[in-house]
Design an enzyme around this catalytic site. Structure first.
Site, PDB file in Angstrom:
ATOM      1  CE  LYS A  20       0.877   1.510   4.340  1.00 58.80           C
ATOM      2  NZ  LYS A  20       1.707   2.695   4.549  1.00 58.80           N
ATOM      3  CG  ASP A 148      -0.557   0.026   7.923  1.00 60.00           C
ATOM      4  OD1 ASP A 148      -1.339   0.958   8.187  1.00 60.00           O
ATOM      5  OD2 ASP A 148       0.671   0.181   7.791  1.00 60.00           O
TER       6      ASP A 148
HETATM    7  O1  C5P Z   1      -0.059  -0.987  14.356  1.00 56.71           O
HETATM    8  P1  C5P Z   1       1.363  -1.242  13.993  1.00 56.71           P
HETATM    9  O2  C5P Z   1       1.928  -2.445  14.694  1.00 56.71           O
HETATM   10  O3  C5P Z   1       1.603  -1.284  12.533  1.00 56.71           O
HETATM   11  O4  C5P Z   1       2.179   0.011  14.530  1.00 56.71           O
HETATM   12  C1  C5P Z   1       3.575  -0.005  14.665  1.00 56.71           C
HETATM   13  C2  C5P Z   1       4.017   1.166  15.520  1.00 56.71           C
HETATM   14  O5  C5P Z   1       3.807   2.392  14.827  1.00 56.71           O
HETATM   15  C3  C5P Z   1       3.238   1.318  16.821  1.00 56.71           C
HETATM   16  O6  C5P Z   1       3.810   0.545  17.844  1.00 56.71           O
HETATM   17  C4  C5P Z   1       3.379   2.816  17.098  1.00 56.71           C
HETATM   18  O7  C5P Z   1       4.652   3.108  17.651  1.00 56.71           O
HETATM   19  C5  C5P Z   1       3.350   3.415  15.699  1.00 56.71           C
HETATM   20  N1  C5P Z   1       1.997   3.838  15.297  1.00 56.71           N
HETATM   21  C6  C5P Z   1       1.432   4.959  15.884  1.00 56.71           C
HETATM   22  N2  C5P Z   1       0.181   5.354  15.517  1.00 56.71           N
HETATM   23  C7  C5P Z   1      -0.499   4.672  14.570  1.00 56.71           C
HETATM   24  C8  C5P Z   1       0.043   3.527  13.953  1.00 56.71           C
HETATM   25  C9  C5P Z   1       1.300   3.131  14.348  1.00 56.71           C
HETATM   26  O8  C5P Z   1       2.047   5.608  16.740  1.00 56.71           O
HETATM   27  N3  C5P Z   1      -1.717   5.090  14.211  1.00 56.71           N
END
Ligand code: C5P
Length: 311
Positions: A20, A148
Site C-alpha cells: 500500500k 495496516d
Molecule cells: O499498528 P502497527 O503495529 O503497525 O504500529 C507499529 C508502531 O507504529 C506502533 O507501535 C506505534 O509506535 C506506531 N503507530 C502509531 N500510531 C499509529 C500507527 C502506528 O504511533 N496510528
C-alpha cells in the site's frame, strides 16, 4: 487438540497480497494507548508478496524467498506467525503450519509489507482450517494485530481512521501510475512517529481530517489534482531521520512528476506520474542521477489479499 487430516481439508493455500501507499496521512495526537489517531487514504498497488501456508507438524515455522528474503524475520516475532497463531487459537487446534513468504515488497519501507504477510497468513490458515472465520472475523483479528492489516485484506482505495484500522471505502475511478523509489535500509515505524512527536514539541496537534481535494481527485480520476493534494504528516519526520531522501524528493519534482511524497513512515518515495511513458522516463532519469536502489513502476488501485492457489 491435534489437527486431524481428512479429505475436505486443504493442504496448501497461497495468498497474494498487495503493498500500500498512503495518498494522505494526517497524524493527530498520541492517544493514551500510545498510538496516534490517523486520518489516512490508502491505495493498494501492484507490488505483491505471496504467502504460502502448508500443514506441518513442527509448530509455526517461517521461510522466505525472493528479493527481500534475507530481511524477513523467521521467528515468532514475524507478524505472519502471530496471525497464524491467532487463527489456530480461534479453531482451538495445535498451530502446526509452515509459512513460506515470497517477498517482493521491501521490508520496513512504508509499504505495509509485514502487514501484507500477516493478512496472507490470516486468510491462508483460515482456508486450511475450513474458512469458517470469514471476511468480517478476519478483519477483526487483523485490526487487533496491526493498524495496516485490515487494509491489506481489503485493498482498493480506502479511508482509514482510528489508528488506521477503521476502514471505509473511498470512491475512486480509473488507474493511477506510480513510481516507487525504494531504499536498501528500512526505517522503523515507531521511530518515525517518535521523531514526529519530537519535531512537533509540546503543542497538541489538531484532530486529523480527510481532505476533500484528495477525495474529489479520486472520484474525478484527475491525476493532476491528486498529485497537488498528496500529503503526509510523517514525511518531515522520515526526511529528518534520513536526510538523503530530500534529494530524491526534489529530483522527482524537477523531473515533472504530478506529485511526490514519502510513503507511510518511509523510506520509500511514491511518485505520481501521468502514464506508463512518464513512469519509464522518471525511472530512467532517477537511475541516471545516481539512485542505485530498485525503482519500481506500479499501478493502483488493485484488489486486496486473495487466494491464488488452493490444494
Ligand atoms: O499498528 P502497527 O503495529 O503497525 O504500529 C507499529 C508502531 O507504529 C506502533 O507501535 C506505534 O509506535 C506506531 N503507530 C502509531 N500510531 C499509529 C500507527 C502506528 O504511533 N496510528
Amino acid at each position: 487438540m491435534s489437527l486431524a487430516h481428512n479429505s475436505v481439508e486443504r493442504e496448501r493455500v497461497v495468498v497474494r497480497v498487495p503493498a500500500k501507499i498512503n495518498l494522505h496521512l494526517g497524524v493527530g495526537p498520541r492517544r493514551p494507548d500510545g498510538y496516534h489517531s490517523l486520518a489516512t487514504i490508502y491505495q493498494a498497488v501492484s507490488l505483491h508478496d505471496d504467502v504460502a501456508v502448508t500443514r506441518d507438524g513442527n509448530g509455526i515455522t517461517i521461510s522466505a524467498v525472493g528479493a527481500y528474503a534475507d530481511q524477513v524475520p523467521t521467528d515468532a516475532s514475524n507478524l505472519a506467525a502471530r496471525a497464524a497463531l491467532r487463527v489456530a487459537e480461534h479453531y482451538r487446534v495445535d498451530p502446526n503450519f509452515h509459512i513460506e513468504i515470497s517477498k517482493s515488497i521491501p521490508v520496513a519501507a512504508g509499504l505495509a509489507g509485514g502487514s501484507a504477510d500477516a493478512a496472507g497468513a490470516l486468510i491462508a490458515v483460515d482456508a486450511l482450517l475450513g474458512g469458517e472465520i470469514g471476511r468480517d472475523g478476519l478483519m477483526t483479528i487483523a485490526a487487533e494485530l496491526g493498524s495496516d492489516i485490515p487494509f491489506s485484506l481489503s485493498g482498493g482505495t480506502a479511508i482509514g481512521t482510528g489508528r488506521g484500522e477503521v476502514l471505509a471505502p473511498a470512491m475512486a475511478r480509473g488507474t493511477f501510475h506510480w513510481v516507487l523509489v525504494t531504499s536498501s535500509a528500512g526505517l522503523s515505524t515507531p521511530e518515525v512517529y517518535a521523531e514526529l512527536d519530537r519535531i512537533r514539541g509540546a503543542g497538541e496537534p489538531a484532530d486529523p481530517e480527510i481532505p476533500s481535494a484528495v477525495m474529489q481527485a479520486l472520484v474525478a480520476h484527475d491525476p493532476q489534482a491528486l498529485g497537488a493534494a498528496l500529503d503526509n504528516d510523517l514525511q518531515e519526520a522520515a526526511l529528518s531521520l534520513r536526510p538523503v531522501l530530500r534529494e530524491r524528493v526534489s529530483m522527482a519534482r524537477e523531473l515533472g512528476a504530478l506529485g511526490v511524497l514519502v510513503s507511510g513512515s518511509g523510506p520509500t518515495i511514491a511518485i505520481l506520474v501521468r502514464d506508463d511513458e512518464q513512469a519509464l522516463d522518471v525511472s530512467v532519469a532517477l537511475a541516471s542521477h545516481g539512485v542505485a536502489d530498485p525503482i519500481l513502476r506500479v499501478l493502483g488501485p488493485v484488489p486486496g489479499a486473495r487466494i491464488i492457489e488452493s490444494i
